[in-house]
Design a protein around this motif. Structure first.
Motif: not given
Length: 199
Positions: A137-162
């Motif tokens: 059904l999906g994830r419990r957290d904000l991790q997503v998988k694109v073409r087999g690779h894991r991405f943590e959306l919170e980490e992306i947000e943190q880098v963008l905010a800087e």
């Protein structure tokens, strides 16, 4: 044509599997057996679902039942087994699991069930269908998988905010081909000036 007639086995692994893909592949590879499997880097191959011909009236195929020596449970946030048909986190126990996360004992402890070193909390959500198969059904957290690779959306947000000039940032996963629609929605609802899409 020789290639199509000689292939005997397909194992789909690592992404959700729409029925339409299997139906198309089954038409081209008439002698092949199709299998949908599920796992994680920490536990590898945990479940298996042997796909019938045709796959049936579903939009997405189940990930099946526990494979080999693995024992799987669906647990709620309090660590209790959920009832049949309800959503729970996939938790696994077995002999072939990660030893630890590199130099991260806190993450290692959080991934265990009651401190059991032969257990792993996947963070993935599922339910059991009428046949007892797990349906992802999906994830419990904000991790997503694109073409087999894991991405943590919170980490992306943190880098963008800087980045200079950025006062707030939000990351989300959207379906392919919906970027323009998604940008318009963000601008109208939240007054966002820019939207950046990366693959």
């Amino acid at each position: 044509m020789l290639f199509r007639s000689s292939v005997r086995f397909f194992d789909f692994f690592g992404e959700r599997l729409p029925v339409a893909i299997v139906e198309r592949a089954q038409r081209h590879f008439r002698k092949a057996h199709f299998c949908n499997t599920y796992g994680a880097s920490e536990a590898f191959w945990m479940t298996r679902y042997d796909e019938p011909r045709p796959p049936g009236a579903k939009s997405e195929l189940p990930i099946g039942e526990p494979y080999g020596a693995f024992k799987l449970s669906l647990l709620d946030r309090q660590g209790r087994e959920v009832d049949a048909g309800e959503t729970g986190e996939i938790c696994v126990e077995g002999p072939v699991l990660l030893d630890s996360y590199w130099r991260d004992p806190e993450a290692t402890r959080a991934a265990r069930l009651n401190g059991n070193p032969n257990s792993f909390r996947t963070g993935d959500l599922a339910r059991r269908d009428g046949a007892g198969n797990l349906v992802f059904l999906g994830r419990r957290d904000l991790q997503v998988k694109v073409r087999g690779h894991r991405f943590e959306l919170e980490e992306i947000e943190q880098v963008l905010a800087e980045c200079p000039g950025v006062t707030a940032a939000a990351a989300s996963a959207i379906e392919e081909g919906r970027s323009e629609e998604h940008t318009s929605e963000l601008q109208s609802r939240f007054g966002i000036s820019y939207a950046v899409f990366c693959l």
